[in-house]
Design a protein around this motif. Structure first.
Motif, short mmCIF file in Angstrom:
data_model
loop_
_atom_site.label_atom_id
_atom_site.label_comp_id
_atom_site.label_asym_id
_atom_site.label_seq_id
_atom_site.Cartn_x
_atom_site.Cartn_y
_atom_site.Cartn_z
N MET A 1 0.85 -1.19 0.00
CA MET A 1 0.00 0.00 0.00
C MET A 1 0.89 1.24 0.00
O MET A 1 1.82 1.34 0.78
N SER A 2 0.62 2.18 -0.88
CA SER A 2 1.44 3.38 -0.97
C SER A 2 0.61 4.54 -1.41
O SER A 2 -0.52 4.38 -1.85
N PHE A 3 1.14 5.75 -1.25
CA PHE A 3 0.37 6.92 -1.66
C PHE A 3 0.41 7.08 -3.17
O PHE A 3 1.23 6.51 -3.87
N SER A 4 -0.45 7.92 -3.67
CA SER A 4 -0.49 8.15 -5.12
C SER A 4 0.69 8.98 -5.55
O SER A 4 1.37 9.61 -4.74
N ILE A 93 -4.55 10.37 9.73
CA ILE A 93 -4.22 9.83 11.05
C ILE A 93 -2.87 9.13 11.06
O ILE A 93 -2.35 8.71 10.03
N GLN A 94 -2.31 9.01 12.27
CA GLN A 94 -1.03 8.32 12.47
C GLN A 94 -1.31 6.85 12.75
O GLN A 94 -2.12 6.52 13.61
N PRO A 95 -0.62 5.94 12.03
CA PRO A 95 -0.96 4.51 12.14
C PRO A 95 -0.02 3.67 12.98
O PRO A 95 0.02 2.46 12.81
N SER A 96 0.77 4.27 13.86
CA SER A 96 1.78 3.50 14.59
C SER A 96 1.13 2.39 15.41
O SER A 96 -0.02 2.47 15.81
N PRO A 130 1.52 -0.67 9.41
CA PRO A 130 1.86 -2.10 9.51
C PRO A 130 0.79 -2.96 8.85
O PRO A 130 -0.40 -2.64 8.86
N LYS A 131 1.23 -4.10 8.28
CA LYS A 131 0.31 -4.98 7.55
C LYS A 131 -0.81 -5.49 8.43
O LYS A 131 -1.95 -5.68 7.98
N GLU A 132 -0.51 -5.74 9.71
CA GLU A 132 -1.55 -6.28 10.59
C GLU A 132 -2.71 -5.28 10.77
O GLU A 132 -3.86 -5.67 10.94
N LEU A 133 -2.37 -3.98 10.70
CA LEU A 133 -3.43 -2.97 10.80
C LEU A 133 -4.26 -2.92 9.52
O LEU A 133 -5.48 -2.73 9.57
N GLU A 152 -1.09 5.71 2.11
CA GLU A 152 -0.02 6.25 2.96
C GLU A 152 0.43 7.57 2.36
O GLU A 152 0.94 7.60 1.24
N MET A 153 0.27 8.65 3.10
CA MET A 153 0.78 9.94 2.64
C MET A 153 2.27 10.07 2.93
O MET A 153 2.99 10.77 2.25
N ASN A 154 2.73 9.39 3.99
CA ASN A 154 4.14 9.49 4.40
C ASN A 154 4.55 10.95 4.57
O ASN A 154 5.48 11.43 3.93
#
Length: 665
Positions: A1-4, A93-96, A130-133, A152-154
């Motif tokens: 999964m990645s941002f555009s 949002i932050q996905p940590s 993370p993949k589990e999320l 993911e905007m990163n």
């Protein structure tokens, strides 16, 4: 999964080259919010953010910018919200993993079940998820059809300036360099730092050469301390994350496009405490400012007590942009000229003056004055504000005797003063504030560590009437220097910096550069490091590289922008003779960053720039180091971007040094 795909890659002087902060702003507004404006989406949406992402957004965009992207309401993820089932929502949002029970669960709670809070959700993550999320989100079959985007905007850094960002870690200095080692705390701090630094390169689609200040063993029998290894650990973590981007982000460069140099605060312990004489540094050092917020009093419109007004000294203030990096004396002169010129040339001012002198104004004149007044008032307020600030700073300089103190500080740094001068100053300037005396002794201790040992140090501190806590501050400088507790010298007080030989000068004057103003002689170590990096002359033993480049730079790279015949700044040899203070005498400067060249630097044509240089300072950077990045951008024709855990002002830096030691001396 990645941002555009972003609008364009900026490396190598590409046509869409934008300055750093503009790049961040455009990604948030256009690539993220703009991408949600599809045929199947509602025109006005709700934007929901958490504690981290709301800071990311506020550092790059204003509320008006967000509204322009058809956002009608901004909400906090963790506050109770009213259901708006007819509206679409954007989550940033932050996905940590630590947030697993918070941000992702909150999002799923909003959008799952028979009655979701919103119609459709566009979800953007500030850093890699993370993949589990991801699997956890996919497992909720009621939510999946309601997701319009999952990317993911990163983008998890905080731009504080056109050429600077922070990772928002105010306690990094204490957590990483404290006297009591806590490996878990260090690891957590470095992981957050690495993630946020890496998102800068993911966001800008830049692949850096990752250089870092290598650890140095004191001798064959002594290993490097954990503090010595901090830049190495951070560089490794950053490179590991960026390496994954090469395969996970579309159109991410596969060859290096820029430079990253990772340093820590020990590289220059003078810069955070010496008095820096630029307008910007003086504002933050001498005035009671909260970040970039300045509070001043303005006359009440109703005739009562003066009203307190908050103003922000930042990029949208053209007067601030013009004078922030010039000497306070130069800034004062400019402001005085601006004030006089503005009043003499502005139409509204002329008409007002004419009316005050009793001359009758025609209807057309009155109309012109009314039309010009709003703009006149706004410009006049900005100039008047800075005239007031500069006046206040100059008054503080006089009252605190900072010119003499500043001269002594710089003479110490350049080897033109010693113990006798320090003792004489402390004896004859009893009214100097404890903080300023402490800053002077910190500089003295760094330049002459062998003269600040045992009884000598105690007597100097007693002469300065400084406390036991203040002595702790000077002693804690060794923790940044990386000295080992296993090799303590005898005596009541000891200060050694890497067992270095006696230093007679911490700086040497730069050849070919004369200061525009007196007390403008000091420069941070960062300036020489950037120049040597640009010339490919950083010593490899001291500055290692995670992905060592080949013997020659890439075609098209402008890493060698100066001729090889120029002197390397690593070997300066001109030492200026000592002089008396004369801070207000203008001198010629040909370094490309005199007071008259500041505006030229602000309007740099980025299409003609070479590859970017990123510098990251662990433990906080200074205003003088930020100024150097602008100076080097103009001089090297390469955008130099400063990253750091936080911006350090001298008073806060001293407080943090006190906290490094949790043990009594």
């Amino acid at each position: 999964m990645s941002f555009s795909d972003s609008e364009s890659s900026s490396h190598g002087g590409a046509p869409e080259y934008k300055c750093f902060r503009q790049f961040s702003r455009d990604r948030l507004l256009h690539e993220m919010l703009g991408s949600t404006r599809t045929e199947n989406s509602k025109s006005w949406k709700v934007l929901i953010m958490d504690k981290v992402t709301v800071k990311v957004m506020s550092h790059s965009c204003k509320m008006a910018d967000i509204t322009d992207q058809e956002i009608s309401l901004v909400e906090d993820l963790f506050r109770r919200r009213e259901p708006l089932p007819s509206m679409d929502v954007v989550y940033f949002i932050q996905p940590s993993k630590e947030k697993y029970t918070c941000s992702i669960v909150m999002f799923l709670s909003d959008m799952s079940g028979r009655e979701p809070l919103y119609r459709k959700a566009f979800v953007f993550f500030s850093s890699p998820i993370p993949k589990e999320l991801v699997n956890h989100i996919k497992s909720d079959t009621s939510v999946l059809p309601r997701i319009g985007a999952l990317r993911e905007m990163n983008l998890e850094y905080f731009p504080i300036d056109s050429q600077a960002f922070v990772t928002d870690q105010e306690r990094a200095l204490e957590e990483l360099f404290g006297d009591v080692e806590n490996s878990r705390r260090v690891e957590t701090c470095l992981n957050i730092m690495a993630t946020r630094i890496a998102t800068v390169f993911a966001s800008m689609k830049e692949l850096p050469y990752v250089r870092y200040r290598a650890s140095k063993e004191l001798d064959e029998s002594t290993e490097a301390t954990p503090r010595d290894l901090i830049p190495t650990k951070l560089a490794t973590a950053v490179w590991n994350i960026i390496s994954k981007y090469k395969s996970s982000i579309p159109n991410f460069p596969q060859k290096e496009t820029c430079e990253l140099l990772i340093l820590d605060r020990s590289v220059d312990q003078i810069a955070p405490v010496i008095h820096e004489w630029t307008y910007d540094a003086m504002c933050h050092d001498l005035l009671d400012m909260d970040g970039n917020k300045y509070v001043h009093e303005v006359p009440s419109k109703t005739g009562g007590d003066p009203e307190r007004k908050e103003v922000l000294l930042e990029d949208n203030d053209p007067v601030w942009l013009e004078i922030r990096h010039i000497h306070i004396a130069d800034a004062s002169e400019r402001l005085s000229d601006k004030f006089t010129t503005f009043q003499s040339k502005n139409k509204a001012a002329k008409l007002q003056q004419s009316a005050r002198e009793g001359n009758e104004l025609s209807t057309r004149d009155l109309q012109k004055m009314v039309q010009a007044l709003p703009q006149y008032t706004e410009q006049m307020e900005k100039i008047s504000l800075h005239v007031e600030i500069a006046g206040k700073i100059n008054r503080i300089i006089r009252e605190m005797g900072l010119r003499d103190l500043g001269q002594l500080e710089q003479d110490l740094v350049f080897g033109d003063a010693g113990a006798k001068d320090v003792i004489n100053f402390l004896r004859t300037n009893q009214d100097t504030t404890p903080e300023n005396k402490l800053r002077l002794l910190m500089i003295y201790a760094f330049v002459y560590p062998e003269k600040f040992e045992g009884d000598k140090a105690t007597k100097l501190m007693q002469l300065a009437k400084l406390s036991h806590e203040d002595m702790k501050v000077v002693n804690n400088m060794r923790l940044l220097g990386g000295s080992s507790d296993s090799k303590k010298t005898t005596g009541s007080f000891s200060l050694k910096f890497n067992n270095a030989k006696t230093k007679q000068a911490a700086r040497k004057d730069r050849e070919g550069e004369e200061e525009t103003w007196q007390l403008f002689r000091f420069f941070p170590v960062l300036e020489e490091l950037i120049e040597n990096l640009n010339k490919v002359k950083l010593p490899k033993k001291e500055y290692s590289c995670m992905n060592e480049p080949g013997p020659t730079p890439e075609p098209g790279s402008q890493r060698r922008t100066q001729s090889t015949s120029e002197r390397s700044s690593a070997n300066p040899h001109s030492i200026r003779s000592r002089r008396t203070a004369n801070w207000g005498r203008a001198r010629h400067s040909d370094d490309g960053y005199s007071s008259d060249s500041i505006l030229r630097g602000a309007s740099t044509d980025y299409k003609k720039m070479g590859q970017r240089i990123f510098v990251f300072m662990i433990g906080g950077a200074t205003r003088s180091e930020l100024r150097v990045c602008y100076k080097m951008t103009t001089k090297l024709k390469r955008e130099v971007i400063l990253g750091t855990t936080s911006i350090q002002e001298p008073p806060q830096y001293i407080k943090k040094l006190k906290l490094l030691s949790e043990k009594e001396l």
